[in-house]
Motif scaffolding. Structure first.
Motif, PDB file in Angstrom:
ATOM      1  N   LEU A 146       0.822  -1.206   0.000  1.00 53.07           N
ATOM      2  CA  LEU A 146       0.000   0.000   0.000  1.00 53.07           C
ATOM      3  C   LEU A 146       0.860   1.263   0.000  1.00 53.07           C
ATOM      4  O   LEU A 146       0.575   2.227  -0.714  1.00 53.07           O
ATOM      5  N   LEU A 147       1.927   1.255   0.815  1.00 52.85           N
ATOM      6  CA  LEU A 147       2.764   2.449   0.917  1.00 52.85           C
ATOM      7  C   LEU A 147       3.458   2.766  -0.399  1.00 52.85           C
ATOM      8  O   LEU A 147       3.528   3.928  -0.809  1.00 52.85           O
ATOM      9  N   TYR A 148       3.942   1.734  -1.080  1.00 50.08           N
ATOM     10  CA  TYR A 148       4.711   1.959  -2.304  1.00 50.08           C
ATOM     11  C   TYR A 148       3.922   1.710  -3.581  1.00 50.08           C
ATOM     12  O   TYR A 148       4.409   2.025  -4.673  1.00 50.08           O
ATOM     13  N   GLY A 149       2.712   1.177  -3.457  1.00 51.26           N
ATOM     14  CA  GLY A 149       1.946   0.862  -4.660  1.00 51.26           C
ATOM     15  C   GLY A 149       0.742   1.730  -4.932  1.00 51.26           C
ATOM     16  O   GLY A 149       0.301   1.840  -6.080  1.00 51.26           O
ATOM     17  N   LEU A 150       0.171   2.359  -3.892  1.00 49.55           N
ATOM     18  CA  LEU A 150      -1.023   3.178  -4.102  1.00 49.55           C
ATOM     19  C   LEU A 150      -0.693   4.464  -4.851  1.00 49.55           C
ATOM     20  O   LEU A 150       0.319   5.115  -4.593  1.00 49.55           O
ATOM     21  N   TYR A 151      -1.579   4.819  -5.748  1.00 49.32           N
ATOM     22  CA  TYR A 151      -1.450   6.079  -6.484  1.00 49.32           C
ATOM     23  C   TYR A 151      -2.045   7.203  -5.643  1.00 49.32           C
ATOM     24  O   TYR A 151      -3.181   7.114  -5.170  1.00 49.32           O
ATOM     25  N   GLY A 180       0.103  13.107  -7.756  1.00 47.96           N
ATOM     26  CA  GLY A 180       0.080  12.279  -8.953  1.00 47.96           C
ATOM     27  C   GLY A 180       1.250  11.309  -9.028  1.00 47.96           C
ATOM     28  O   GLY A 180       1.847  11.138 -10.101  1.00 47.96           O
ATOM     29  N   VAL A 181       1.572  10.664  -7.910  1.00 46.32           N
ATOM     30  CA  VAL A 181       2.738   9.779  -7.861  1.00 46.32           C
ATOM     31  C   VAL A 181       2.402   8.494  -7.111  1.00 46.32           C
ATOM     32  O   VAL A 181       1.370   8.396  -6.448  1.00 46.32           O
ATOM     33  N   ARG A 182       3.304   7.525  -7.214  1.00 46.58           N
ATOM     34  CA  ARG A 182       3.249   6.299  -6.417  1.00 46.58           C
ATOM     35  C   ARG A 182       4.544   6.168  -5.623  1.00 46.58           C
ATOM     36  O   ARG A 182       5.602   6.578  -6.075  1.00 46.58           O
ATOM     37  N   GLY A 183       4.457   5.566  -4.463  1.00 41.67           N
ATOM     38  CA  GLY A 183       5.649   5.225  -3.706  1.00 41.67           C
ATOM     39  C   GLY A 183       6.381   6.392  -3.086  1.00 41.67           C
ATOM     40  O   GLY A 183       7.518   6.234  -2.639  1.00 41.67           O
ATOM     41  N   ASP A 184       5.760   7.546  -3.016  1.00 39.67           N
ATOM     42  CA  ASP A 184       6.414   8.704  -2.402  1.00 39.67           C
ATOM     43  C   ASP A 184       6.286   8.590  -0.876  1.00 39.67           C
ATOM     44  O   ASP A 184       5.217   8.304  -0.349  1.00 39.67           O
ATOM     45  N   THR A 185       7.394   8.827  -0.182  1.00 40.29           N
ATOM     46  CA  THR A 185       7.364   8.773   1.285  1.00 40.29           C
ATOM     47  C   THR A 185       7.658  10.140   1.897  1.00 40.29           C
ATOM     48  O   THR A 185       8.048  10.231   3.057  1.00 40.29           O
ATOM     49  N   GLY A 186       7.475  11.184   1.143  1.00 43.33           N
ATOM     50  CA  GLY A 186       7.624  12.533   1.664  1.00 43.33           C
ATOM     51  C   GLY A 186       6.368  12.981   2.392  1.00 43.33           C
ATOM     52  O   GLY A 186       5.342  12.283   2.396  1.00 43.33           O
ATOM     53  N   PRO A 187       6.390  14.167   2.990  1.00 43.86           N
ATOM     54  CA  PRO A 187       5.236  14.626   3.774  1.00 43.86           C
ATOM     55  C   PRO A 187       3.963  14.842   2.964  1.00 43.86           C
ATOM     56  O   PRO A 187       2.864  14.641   3.475  1.00 43.86           O
ATOM     57  N   ALA A 188       4.079  15.227   1.702  1.00 42.04           N
ATOM     58  CA  ALA A 188       2.904  15.674   0.960  1.00 42.04           C
ATOM     59  C   ALA A 188       2.148  14.553   0.278  1.00 42.04           C
ATOM     60  O   ALA A 188       0.913  14.573   0.237  1.00 42.04           O
ATOM     61  N   CYS A 189       2.839  13.577  -0.276  1.00 42.84           N
ATOM     62  CA  CYS A 189       2.212  12.647  -1.218  1.00 42.84           C
ATOM     63  C   CYS A 189       2.356  11.182  -0.810  1.00 42.84           C
ATOM     64  O   CYS A 189       2.477  10.301  -1.671  1.00 42.84           O
ATOM     65  N   ASN A 190       2.371  10.891   0.467  1.00 49.68           N
ATOM     66  CA  ASN A 190       2.474   9.500   0.899  1.00 49.68           C
ATOM     67  C   ASN A 190       1.095   8.857   1.027  1.00 49.68           C
ATOM     68  O   ASN A 190       0.084   9.532   1.230  1.00 49.68           O
ATOM     69  N   ALA A 191       1.071   7.538   0.926  1.00 47.52           N
ATOM     70  CA  ALA A 191      -0.193   6.801   0.975  1.00 47.52           C
ATOM     71  C   ALA A 191      -0.818   6.806   2.359  1.00 47.52           C
ATOM     72  O   ALA A 191      -2.045   6.692   2.497  1.00 47.52           O
ATOM     73  N   VAL A 192      -0.014   6.945   3.413  1.00 49.97           N
ATOM     74  CA  VAL A 192      -0.545   6.973   4.783  1.00 49.97           C
ATOM     75  C   VAL A 192      -1.502   8.143   4.954  1.00 49.97           C
ATOM     76  O   VAL A 192      -2.624   7.997   5.453  1.00 49.97           O
ATOM     77  N   GLY A 193      -1.075   9.334   4.535  1.00 56.18           N
ATOM     78  CA  GLY A 193      -1.934  10.507   4.635  1.00 56.18           C
ATOM     79  C   GLY A 193      -3.139  10.419   3.723  1.00 56.18           C
ATOM     80  O   GLY A 193      -4.241  10.830   4.097  1.00 56.18           O
ATOM     81  N   MET A 194      -2.951   9.873   2.516  1.00 60.94           N
ATOM     82  CA  MET A 194      -4.071   9.770   1.586  1.00 60.94           C
ATOM     83  C   MET A 194      -5.175   8.878   2.128  1.00 60.94           C
ATOM     84  O   MET A 194      -6.372   9.190   2.021  1.00 60.94           O
TER      85      MET A 194
END
Length: 460
Positions: free
Chosen positions: A230-235, A259-273
């Motif tokens: 989920l962390l690295y695969g979700l869009y 508009g990315v996948r696999g981002d672990t920065g503050p803005a575009c990570n799957a946890v926050g989404m």
């Protein structure tokens, strides 16, 4: 700043785990009962269960000896509570004590996994003897529910804005996730695993221990795999949020480009989404940890005014105890459960120490290697590398305390920490949940400012 807690540690399962901050306090009347409540009896030699009196002696009054308690677990919990208080009170002054703004590891980032590790160890002692799995599961569910409700009460909005004396709950903005909610989830899953997922194999060696609890390790692997997928695969698509920058103005809308996948920065990570999608951004923590990064604060690593050209995501709500990261926290609890199994099945101090040291070393080395190769240690995302390093560190500290307190008997040096561990829930509520400040400010005469603090000359 978030504060942390765990669960009580019992010997058996009748009142098995009264959630919230664990303590090992023993009730004089109930300690003679074969089944005890979770934070009350943690015997050192778990193998030596109290034997039933013989038939010929049952009619004679006997005093059942109180089983020895695993003091090191109380001390470890007390040390974690003390660390929690230190982080809460001094974290803003000393950056090394404060939580890492994003990637990295500080002293504060160990508190939560330490408590979860203690939960796991406690559960192994609690459910070593089971009379009815269904009844034990029902009690575990009820206790998890109690902790969840307590978390909503303490962290969902009731004590916000203490300094303004304007507490209360806006249901439209209540925070659904939190520290106690994370503990409740980890406890419930680990408890059900311990109740249902263990075989009848005899344990007499390390491999036989792994065989007996192999299905619990399968659960840990599945959780880790799903988390990584989920962390690295979700869009993560673009998103936006609104905040009120001025008290009398209309809320301002900010757009965040992803508009990315696999981002672990503050803005575009799957946890926050996931949290924004399931809970709604208005129900997330409103003082995000990443607001202390250099991109978002001129006083980094402390909070401060936004620097020129700050990214749009700097003021967006983000829950450090999000749903996906809380799911990964279950693994830490399962690691602690394994350490508890070693206590249950092996009585020799040397054997216990060896079987603890092996997984501890492997976890720390593996976690550091993952961080070196790009899977950064991150408390907010509860990354896999963070899980390994902090769980391994918890094991190291627990082994050290065990050797000092339970093996060598140096209890005088840790008596205060032992007391804190036995009363951890009370200390947490008073010190970390603003209950004590509420008491001081909540009783007044005429005006809210005429309270006990003013009477003693504070805040006048």
């Amino acid at each position: 700043m978030a504060s942390y807690e765990a669960i009580k540690n019992f010997e058996d399962d009748e009142d098995d785990v009264e959630m919230a901050l664990p303590h090992s306090q023993i009730s004089e009347s109930r300690s003679q009962t074969f089944s005890s409540t979770i934070a009350q009896t943690t015997p050192l030699n778990i193998h030596n269960v109290q034997e039933q009196p013989s038939t010929s002696s049952r009619n004679q009054p006997q005093s059942v000896p109180k089983p020895p308690r695993l003091v090191s677990l109380d001390v470890f919990r007390g040390l974690t509570v003390a660390l929690m208080i230190l982080v809460d009170d001094a974290g803003g002054l000393i950056p090394a004590l404060n939580h890492s703004p994003w990637n990295g590891l500080t002293l504060a980032d160990y508190v939560m996994p330490f408590f979860l590790f203690i939960v796991g160890v406690s559960l192994a002692l609690t459910y070593k003897k089971l009379s009815c799995r269904v009844d034990a599961s029902r009690k575990a569910g009820l206790r998890a529910l109690k902790l969840l409700v307590l978390g909503l009460f303490l962290q969902g909005g009731y004590f916000h804005r203490v300094n303004d004396l304007t507490y209360g709950v806006d249901i439209k903005q209540i925070r659904w996730m939190g520290i106690l909610q994370r503990i409740a989830l980890a406890y419930l899953v680990a408890a059900l695993c311990e109740i249902w997922l263990k075989s009848d194999d005899t344990v007499n060696s390390g491999p036989s221990l792994l065989r007996k609890y192999r299905y619990q390790w399968v659960v840990a692997l599945i959780i880790s795999f799903v988390y990584l997928c989920l962390l690295y695969g979700l869009y993560v698509p673009d998103w936006e949020y609104q905040i009120q920058t001025e008290p009398s103005s209309e809320p301002k809308t900010f757009s965040v480009k992803c508009g990315v996948r696999g981002d672990t920065g503050p803005a575009c990570n799957a946890v926050g989404m996931i949290d924004r999608t399931l809970f709604g951004i208005q129900h997330l923590y409103r003082r995000p940890i990443y607001a202390r990064t250099p991109e978002c604060s001129i006083n980094s690593p402390n909070y401060g005014p936004l620097p020129p050209g700050a990214p749009a995501w700097c003021q967006a709500p983000f829950d450090p105890e999000g749903l996906l990261s809380s799911v990964m926290a279950i693994v830490t609890c399962l690691v602690g459960l394994h350490y508890g199994h070693i206590i249950v099945h092996f009585k020799d101090h040397r054997v216990r120490t060896i079987y603890w040291t092996i997984p501890t070393s492997c976890l720390v080395v593996f976690g550091l290697a993952l961080d070196l190769f790009g899977m950064h240690i991150n408390k907010v995302l509860y990354s896999f590398s963070y899980t390994c390093v902090t769980a391994g560190t918890a094991g190291i500290l627990f082994v050290g305390i065990y050797l000092m307190v339970d093996v060598c008997g140096y209890r005088r040096l840790t008596i205060f920490l032992e007391w804190m561990g036995m009363h951890a829930l009370m200390i947490y509520i008073l010190a970390a949940c603003n209950v004590f400040p509420i008491f001081l400010q909540g009783f007044y005469w005429g005006s809210p400012r005429n309270n006990i603090l003013k009477l003693v000359g504070v805040g006048t």
